[in-house]
Design an enzyme around this catalytic site. Structure first.
Site, PDB file in Angstrom:
ATOM      1  N   TRP A  74     -11.169   9.444  11.849  1.00 45.72           N
ATOM      2  CA  TRP A  74     -10.962   9.079  10.453  1.00 45.72           C
ATOM      3  C   TRP A  74     -12.254   8.385  10.048  1.00 45.72           C
ATOM      4  O   TRP A  74     -12.544   7.290  10.518  1.00 45.72           O
ATOM      5  CB  TRP A  74      -9.770   8.130  10.330  1.00 45.72           C
ATOM      6  CG  TRP A  74      -9.402   7.824   8.906  1.00 45.72           C
ATOM      7  CD1 TRP A  74      -8.578   8.539   8.101  1.00 45.72           C
ATOM      8  CD2 TRP A  74      -9.841   6.705   8.135  1.00 45.72           C
ATOM      9  NE1 TRP A  74      -8.484   7.934   6.871  1.00 45.72           N
ATOM     10  CE2 TRP A  74      -9.247   6.808   6.862  1.00 45.72           C
ATOM     11  CE3 TRP A  74     -10.683   5.624   8.389  1.00 45.72           C
ATOM     12  CZ2 TRP A  74      -9.472   5.875   5.852  1.00 45.72           C
ATOM     13  CZ3 TRP A  74     -10.914   4.694   7.382  1.00 45.72           C
ATOM     14  CH2 TRP A  74     -10.293   4.825   6.122  1.00 45.72           C
ATOM     15  N   GLY A 101     -13.110   2.275  15.687  1.00 43.22           N
ATOM     16  CA  GLY A 101     -13.375   0.938  15.143  1.00 43.22           C
ATOM     17  C   GLY A 101     -14.620   0.968  14.272  1.00 43.22           C
ATOM     18  O   GLY A 101     -15.067   2.030  13.836  1.00 43.22           O
ATOM     19  N   GLU A 494       1.414   9.612  -1.555  1.00 44.07           N
ATOM     20  CA  GLU A 494       0.625   9.832  -0.349  1.00 44.07           C
ATOM     21  C   GLU A 494       0.785  11.225   0.243  1.00 44.07           C
ATOM     22  O   GLU A 494      -0.137  11.720   0.874  1.00 44.07           O
ATOM     23  CB  GLU A 494       0.874   8.751   0.702  1.00 44.07           C
ATOM     24  CG  GLU A 494       2.220   8.762   1.351  1.00 44.07           C
ATOM     25  CD  GLU A 494       2.363   7.679   2.425  1.00 44.07           C
ATOM     26  OE1 GLU A 494       1.380   7.316   3.070  1.00 44.07           O
ATOM     27  OE2 GLU A 494       3.506   7.208   2.603  1.00 44.07           O
ATOM     28  N   HIS A 510       7.328  -3.525 -21.293  1.00 38.85           N
ATOM     29  CA  HIS A 510       6.085  -4.295 -21.388  1.00 38.85           C
ATOM     30  C   HIS A 510       4.852  -3.418 -21.194  1.00 38.85           C
ATOM     31  O   HIS A 510       3.790  -3.916 -20.837  1.00 38.85           O
ATOM     32  CB  HIS A 510       6.113  -5.448 -20.376  1.00 38.85           C
ATOM     33  CG  HIS A 510       7.284  -6.361 -20.614  1.00 38.85           C
ATOM     34  ND1 HIS A 510       7.291  -7.300 -21.615  1.00 38.85           N
ATOM     35  CD2 HIS A 510       8.501  -6.436 -20.017  1.00 38.85           C
ATOM     36  CE1 HIS A 510       8.460  -7.930 -21.606  1.00 38.85           C
ATOM     37  NE2 HIS A 510       9.209  -7.420 -20.645  1.00 38.85           N
TER      38      HIS A 510
END
Ligand code: M6R
Length: 614
Positions: A74, A101, A494, A510
């Site tokens: 990733w 990492g 997602e 609102h």
């Protein structure tokens, strides 16, 4: 957020590493690579794309060898392409590394190495690290293990790494800080992985490295663990894993997500099994029993989590305040950790995480501990970093969740948190014995009611077909079902890439009401228990602006049926338990819409299952 796999032993490494990478693809899937040592040389193949693409590409190299490391990525530094994929070679070609990492100070190290003549093929921080290790090995004239240790003491960041040296081909050196790393111990063989799934069919024995630990894994030897900082010897704790192969396979379902949605009745039962003793009016939770005073004397409970776990935290806020009358604040872990929060030793922090590895949640825990708070973890993955870092905790026992979209994690987290709230409410005497008993019995009926909710699947598929081309959707709920609205919107976003927003139904006026027109599907949770009349008024407001209404209602509801375009029924239950049922149709809706749009349901674009970088 990448997955790493390694093997050293007597079998062919290639199939083990490839299969392991496929099981870890949930951690990242934009590129993949493998390096094998055939007794003579390192053969390396890597590619942009999935592990399936790697399998094809790797036909170009020799697949022989009983030592191998592999990586599914990733991207953090550098776009996903072949060159940035792992493994990475050092300049000499002798060392090869895989890394999960981020090395934060890689730029400065890269500059220094460049001055010393090193060149870099990729944009990655990992290639810098392997060359730093090579430089240390050369200049300090040390073996691989020592070089890794010295180099890691110079880097800032997070890592789980495995490094192989062609000149020392009977060992792999691994190290961990902030990213998970498990070592499977077989008969004359070792497995390395980000979690135990790649080696579960070979061994049940595993060692999970602690932060700042490294290990030299050498053929025919016991594992040696050392502390990276001061070289102190650490002693491996061998755990016996409970996981089985069936749990991590699809079991006849088209996708893990669907399997996990359907597993919820069983998962919820597993969560309360042995804890909920309704006939005796008892809830047994050792983590709470042993720390009851801390909870009862707490000024407040702070819940930290991310994503779906944060939504479960929001549901818990309602339950804890409603039942146990303890003030609760729910925070995004990523905000909490950086906003200098006021925390005292009178606070209890509950960290919720499916994976137990989410970097921001982990950092929030560390911060709270430093300030003296008592920290309680609600995790699914046994032995995960968060489970180990917390003072006490309760596992959800949902079983492995592999689909990137969290489903059974959410309902089992709510189940654990409900048990906790009930237990504290009982200890505080904040509600009557009759009410308490009613809750316990009702909780026991939830798995059957979830089963019943799943029966709407065929209807939900029809509704999904109607709305599959939508570009925007709104999700509305009140009270306990406001977090369910948020969760429903997150699920849709997602996995189907449709823009969706969740709101408390009353907030419509609102601002968001301006979005309503005949194109806008609005999913409204309108169960009988939980501000029903108010939600019905909100539905009227949407209807008068021609919005399309898809309502989740209690079985037998007639009023909303007359107003909504579609209704999906769930069984009746106590208000605080409704999220366990109302979330089911929303999960199924997202699933079917995503499938119909041709999306990769289990591995949505840009995402990873466990977010081990901040
Ligand atoms: O493992 P965790 O529960 O800590 O993960 C938190 C989030 O990353 C996770 O819930 C994420 O939002 C899911 N993809 C949602 O489906």
């Amino acid at each position: 957020m990448c997955g790493i796999v390694g093997y050293i032993g007597h079998r062919e490494a290639f199939p083990i590493v490839i299969k392991g990478l496929q099981r870890l693809e949930y951690r990242g899937y934009d590129s993949a690579g493998i390096a094998l040592y055939d007794g003579n040389q390192i053969n390396l193949s890597k590619t942009k794309g999935k592990v399936e693409d790697l399998k094809n590409k790797a036909k170009e190299i020799s697949q022989a060898g009983s030592i191998g490391i592999g990586h599914t990525r990733w991207a953090t530094h550098g776009v996903p392409n072949d060159v940035n994929s792992h493994p990475h070679y050092s300049n000499s070609g002798n060392l090869v590394i895989i890394h999960n990492g981020i090395i934060e100070n890689y730029e400065a190290i890269k500059q220094e190495l460049t001055k010393r003549g090193y060149t870099f093929q990729s944009d990655t921080d990992t290639e810098v690290l392997i060359n730093l290790i090579e430089e240390v090995k050369k200049t300090e004239d040390v073996k691989l293990g020592k070089a890794v240790q010295i180099a890691l003491n110079q880097v800032v960041g997070a890592y789980a790494i495995a490094v192989f040296d062609k000149e020392k081909p009977d060992e792999i050196v691994v190290a961990k800080l902030g990213s998970p790393l498990a070592i499977g111990i077989g008969e004359g063989e070792f497995f390395i992985a980000s979690d135990a799934s790649p080696f579960i069919e070979f061994t049940n024995n595993a060692v999970y490295l602690e932060d700042e630990e490294m290990a030299i894994i050498r053929l025919g030897k016991e594992i040696k663990l050392r502390k990276i900082k001061d070289d102190a010897v650490a002693y491996p704790r061998i755990l016996e894993l409970q996981m089985n192969l069936e749990e991590i396979e699809k079991g006849g379902y088209d996708h893990f997500m669907l399997k996990e949605i359907y597993e919820q009745p069983r998962a919820i039962k597993d969560t309360y099994r042995g804890r909920l003793l309704a006939d005796q009016g008892l809830i047994r939770m050792a983590g709470i029993d042993l720390n009851m005073e801390k909870f009862l004397n707490a000024n407040r409970i702070i819940i930290v989590a991310c994503g779906t776990s944060w939504h479960a935290g929001l549901v818990a806020e309602y339950i804890f305040e409603d039942l146990a009358r303890i003030p609760v604040e729910v925070e995004y872990a990523s905000e909490f950790r950086y906003r200098n929060p006021v925390i005292t030793d009178k606070d209890v922090l509950i960290a919720i995480s499916q994976s137990g590895e989410t970097a921001d949640t982990l950092a929030a825990i560390k911060l709270a501990k430093e300030k003296g708070a008592f920290v309680f973890g609600v995790c699914n993955v046994v032995g995960s970093s968060i489970a180990r870092e917390t003072d006490a905790g309760a596992y959800t026992h949902a079983g492995p969740e592999i689909g990137v979209a969290s489903t059974k994690a959410f309902t089992t987290q709510i189940t654990v948190l409900t048990l906790m709230a009930l237990k504290l409410a009982k200890a505080k005497g904040s509600f009557s014995e009759t009410k308490y008993r009613e809750y316990l019995s009702e909780l026991e009926t939830i798995p059957n009611k979830v089963e019943k909710s799943l029966e709407s699947n065929a209807l939900i598929e029809i509704i999904a077909d109607v709305y599959k081309e939508s570009t925007n959707c709104l999700y509305l709920g009140r009270g306990y079902n406001f977090p369910v609205a948020l969760e429903g919107a997150l699920k849709l976003k997602e996995i189907s890439y449709i823009h969706a927003e969740g709101y408390p139904a009353a907030e419509m006026k609102h601002g968001p009401i301006a979005l309503i027109d005949e194109q806008m599907p609005v999913f409204v949770i309108a169960t009988k228990k939980g501000h029903y009349e108010k939600v019905v008024s909100n539905i009227q407001e949407i209807k008068s602006r021609k919005g399309k209404i898809i309502a989740i209602v209690t079985e037998g509801d007639e009023q909303v049926k007359d107003l909504a375009d579609h209704v999906i029924e769930v069984p009746e239950t106590l208000e605080s338990l409704t999220p366990l049922l109302t979330t089911i149709p929303l999960q199924l809706l997202s699933y079917h819409i995503a499938v119909m749009r041709g999306c990769n349901v289990d591995q949505p674009r840009n995402l990873a299952k466990s977010v081990t970088v901040e």
